[in-house]
Design a protein around this motif. Structure first.
Motif, PDB file in Angstrom:
ATOM      1  N   THR A  55       0.812  -1.216   0.000  1.00  0.00           N
ATOM      2  CA  THR A  55       0.000   0.000   0.000  1.00  0.00           C
ATOM      3  C   THR A  55       0.849   1.271   0.000  1.00  0.00           C
ATOM      4  N   LEU A  57       3.269   2.289   1.910  1.00  0.00           N
ATOM      5  CA  LEU A  57       3.682   2.903   3.171  1.00  0.00           C
ATOM      6  C   LEU A  57       5.164   2.706   3.431  1.00  0.00           C
ATOM      7  N   VAL A  76       0.672   6.483  -2.227  1.00  0.00           N
ATOM      8  CA  VAL A  76      -0.496   5.859  -1.602  1.00  0.00           C
ATOM      9  C   VAL A  76      -1.801   6.215  -2.306  1.00  0.00           C
ATOM     10  N   HIS A  77      -2.011   7.527  -2.555  1.00  0.00           N
ATOM     11  CA  HIS A  77      -3.332   7.899  -3.065  1.00  0.00           C
ATOM     12  C   HIS A  77      -3.577   7.354  -4.466  1.00  0.00           C
ATOM     13  N   VAL A  80      -4.717   3.763  -4.068  1.00  0.00           N
ATOM     14  CA  VAL A  80      -6.111   3.712  -3.658  1.00  0.00           C
ATOM     15  C   VAL A  80      -7.014   3.890  -4.870  1.00  0.00           C
ATOM     16  N   ARG A  81      -6.611   4.804  -5.756  1.00  0.00           N
ATOM     17  CA  ARG A  81      -7.441   5.028  -6.948  1.00  0.00           C
ATOM     18  C   ARG A  81      -7.419   3.814  -7.856  1.00  0.00           C
ATOM     19  N   ARG A  86      -7.043  -0.499   2.531  1.00  0.00           N
ATOM     20  CA  ARG A  86      -6.527  -1.192   3.708  1.00  0.00           C
ATOM     21  C   ARG A  86      -7.113  -0.625   4.983  1.00  0.00           C
ATOM     22  N   PHE A  88      -6.138  -0.414   9.414  1.00  0.00           N
ATOM     23  CA  PHE A  88      -4.997  -0.454  10.315  1.00  0.00           C
ATOM     24  C   PHE A  88      -5.350  -1.229  11.584  1.00  0.00           C
ATOM     25  N   SER A  92      -8.892   3.755  12.570  1.00  0.00           N
ATOM     26  CA  SER A  92      -8.583   5.176  12.392  1.00  0.00           C
ATOM     27  C   SER A  92      -9.691   5.819  11.582  1.00  0.00           C
ATOM     28  N   VAL A  93     -10.823   6.018  12.238  1.00  0.00           N
ATOM     29  CA  VAL A  93     -11.921   6.731  11.596  1.00  0.00           C
ATOM     30  C   VAL A  93     -11.833   8.193  12.013  1.00  0.00           C
ATOM     31  N   ALA A 106     -15.122   9.004   2.117  1.00  0.00           N
ATOM     32  CA  ALA A 106     -14.536   7.866   1.415  1.00  0.00           C
ATOM     33  C   ALA A 106     -15.078   7.781  -0.016  1.00  0.00           C
ATOM     34  N   GLU A 156     -14.750   1.231   9.107  1.00  0.00           N
ATOM     35  CA  GLU A 156     -13.571   1.257   8.230  1.00  0.00           C
ATOM     36  C   GLU A 156     -13.760   0.365   7.024  1.00  0.00           C
ATOM     37  N   MET A 159     -16.017   2.006   4.681  1.00  0.00           N
ATOM     38  CA  MET A 159     -15.331   3.035   3.901  1.00  0.00           C
ATOM     39  C   MET A 159     -14.597   2.408   2.711  1.00  0.00           C
ATOM     40  N   LEU A 160     -14.031   1.238   2.917  1.00  0.00           N
ATOM     41  CA  LEU A 160     -13.355   0.559   1.809  1.00  0.00           C
ATOM     42  C   LEU A 160     -14.356   0.164   0.729  1.00  0.00           C
ATOM     43  N   GLN A 163     -15.342   3.281  -1.211  1.00  0.00           N
ATOM     44  CA  GLN A 163     -14.311   3.745  -2.152  1.00  0.00           C
ATOM     45  C   GLN A 163     -14.092   2.715  -3.251  1.00  0.00           C
TER      46      GLN A 163
END
Lengths: 264, 365
Positions: A55, A57, A76-77, A80-81, A86, A88, A92-93, A106, A156, A159-160, A163
């Motif tokens: 991813t 990182l 990273v971004h 994602v596109r 992913r 964590f 982490s919302v 998202a 989370e 959100m995945l 997206q």
């Protein structure tokens, strides 16, 4: 959102190095589409590092392809596109935002940038669907910070989904969850893995036995074994690695005893 | 009834009001109230001297509104807004100097300190439109470039604050060093006209005040619009969980840069309007200390709220001016004490007082 054709993740010769310390070496990993793959191993085996490398990182060498995209060495971004998502270890919302706002942010990935300047009116279709899938309909207007631990992880995952990630890399999604929450999460993973590729890093053997399609075992940065749950559990090398490992000592010992009897 | 109780009662009342009034009605009423105070009450109630002071404070408040957006919403603690305030201010001051000197003329200070010729980079500022364009576009471009370079390298928190302060310190030193073209530490002053209007005329001074007041209200409304937009939600998300935002497919550096650019343009416009109002711009107006003062008002008012920054900045400037006039020696102590007290007991500023008291009340029940 269309139901996209699920695709395979193909990793070959992945290597991650931190200042001379090789955290991950020679990792070959193929996860076919529609499969719920668990990635297990003792602490420090390099499971999270593999996900981090995929991813963007941490920097990794080798190749990792998904949907015709090379994953290594891209920001990273952009990954994602390309459909990589992913979670964590610690949820982490956006605690100050409502569940709905979290999902809406998202969803922004697939909107034109100009829509950012307008106010949110109504709820996008994909957000409603995700709310339903992860079972947070009733909590849509609650601040995410007020959610229970398990609900945050579901948010989370929601959100995945919003997206439209087609490769989901989940880092210990059931850590700290109650038995009921675990079962709900397992069912959720089953459901979403049907038309997506899902890799779950997990410590919990019970959870793994109940929901994994296939398992990859890592040890000291490389892959030790791979296959079905039973197959991996009876692998003597896996048993050796897990013997005395604090997280799953009883299970490993039990398996060792069982397999020991077989070989006798 | 103690003061605290009374404030608590007021807080409950405002909460009731808030429930009754829909956001749109609150927007119109708030704007109307602000316009009424600034356009009707202030000119009638204040003496000429106070009126002029308030006009200056309105310009400072513009910087504060921008800091509220960048710091309160975006988490970028910028201790260097004097840089942009200064760019706007000096661009305006250069134009006013050249305008006073007449076509082809040379500003007086240049003959005094320099060769008596106008430097080439001053020439474009003879044109009013180029000046106005520079006031807006130069800070925007600079903030975009600097901001993106800094945020893409993931410099944030205290490191960003220090970096921004170093930039403004360097800027002030540069200004002081170039006496022949910037007036050095005395700066630029003695302006006579403003785009053809005499600055000595009280009516024009009043119009300048109105211009500043209107601009300030416009800025607050623009920030409100941004805060309530999807971008506003995203900016706060970036402030709280930058990594997560990145993993949602956004480029957080870009998100933050936009807010930084807006806040820098606000500061530059504030600086540009400050010049004809105050009649001077010098390195001491743009250096480290004023840059920190901009932030102090925002912190005391409440950085994450819409009105906290602007009201905090105006209040701090006003109280500061009163104390400085009457007790020049204690002012800085008072300021320090206020800062410590507010941030110690109300870390999010005065604007959150109502909420804190309400929670207290809820707890004791």
């Amino acid at each position: 959102m269309t139901t996209t054709r699920p695709l395979a993740l193909e990793v070959t010769g992945l290597r991650v190095e931190f200042d001379g310390f090789v955290a991950v070496r020679d990792v070959d990993l193929t996860v076919p589409a529609g499969e719920l793959r668990f990635l297990i191993g003792p602490n420090g085996a390099g499971k999270t590092t593999v996900i981090d490398a995929l991813t963007g990182l941490v920097r990794g060498t080798g190749t990792a392809r998904f949907d015709g995209h090379e994953l290594l060495g891209r920001p990273v971004h952009r990954l994602v596109r390309a459909g990589i998502g992913r979670t964590f270890q610690t949820a982490s919302v956006f605690e100050g935002h409502t569940v709905l706002q979290n999902l809406d942010i998202a969803a922004g990935l697939h909107r034109r940038p100009t829509t950012l300047l307008r106010r949110r009116r109504g709820v996008p279709e994909e957000v409603l669907r995700a709310l339903d899938t992860v079972g947070l309909d009733d909590l849509a207007d609650r601040p995410a910070g007020e959610l229970a631990h398990g609900q945050k992880q579901w948010l989370e995952i929601g959100m995945l989904l919003v997206q439209d990630a087609r490769l989901l890399l989940l880092d210990e999604p059931v850590a700290g969850m109650s038995g009921e929450e675990r079962a709900a999460t397992g069912e959720l993973l089953r459901r979403i893995s049907r038309d997506r590729t899902v890799v779950v890093v997990e410590h919990d053997m019970e959870f793994l036995r109940n929901y994994a399609d296939t398992v990859t075992v890592m040890h000291r940065g490389s892959i030790l074994a791979e296959g079905g749950v039973d197959e991996v559990q009876s692998d003597p090398r896996v048993i050796e690695v897990y013997l005395g490992a604090p997280l799953d000592a009883p299970t490993a010992t039990a398996t060792a005893r069982a397999t020991g009897r077989e070989t006798r | 009834m103690s003061t605290a109780e009374r404030t608590a009662v007021t807080a409950t009342r405002t909460r009731g009001l808030r429930r009754i009034l829909r956001p749109r009605a609150r927007l119109w009423l708030g704007t109307l109230a602000a316009a009424l105070i600034l356009f009707v009450v202030a000119p009638a109630a204040l003496s000429g001297y106070q009126f002029g002071l308030l006009a200056q404070f309105l310009c400072y408040a513009m910087v504060a509104v921008g800091i509220g957006l960048a710091w309160g919403q975006g988490g970028m603690l910028t201790l260097g807004q004097g840089l942009f305030f200064g760019i706007g201010g000096y661009a305006m001051a250069m134009h006013l100097q050249l305008d006073d000197a007449g076509p082809g003329g040379v500003p007086a200070f240049m003959s005094l300190y320099g060769s008596g010729t106008v430097p080439a980079w001053w020439e474009p500022f003879r044109d009013p439109w180029i000046t106005i364009g520079t006031i807006i576009l130069l800070p925007a471009a600079l903030a975009a470039l600097l901001g993106y370079a800094i945020f893409a390298r993931r410099v944030r928190g205290a490191y960003f604050a220090i970096l921004s302060q170093a930039l403004v310190a360097a800027f002030a030193i540069l200004l002081i060093g170039q006496q022949a073209s910037t007036g050095g530490s005395t700066g630029l002053s003695n302006f006579r006209g403003f785009f053809g209007y005499s600055l000595a005329d009280p009516l024009n001074q009043r119009l300048l005040f109105f211009l500043a007041a209107g601009t300030l209200i416009g800025m607050v409304l623009l920030v409100r619009l941004l805060m309530r937009s999807r971008y506003g939600e995203l900016l706060v998300a970036t402030r709280d969980q930058e990594m997560r935002v990145r993993f949602l497919g956004y480029n957080p550096a870009l998100v933050k840069t936009v807010a930084f650019v807006v806040s820098s343009v606000f500061a530059a416009v504030g600086g540009a309007l400050f010049v004809p109002i105050a009649g001077i711009i010098s390195p001491s107006d743009v250096a480290v200390v004023p840059s920190i003062m901009f932030v102090a008002g925002v912190a005391i008012g409440g950085r994450a709220t819409l009105l906290g920054p602007v009201l905090g900045s105006l209040a701090l400037s006003w109280v500061g001016a009163q104390l400085q006039d009457n007790y020049p020696s204690v002012w800085s102590y008072f300021q320090g004490a206020l800062f410590v007290l507010v941030l110690g007991f109300l870390p999010q500023g005065f604007a959150t007082l109502g909420g804190v008291l309400r929670r207290r009340k809820g707890d004791s029940r």
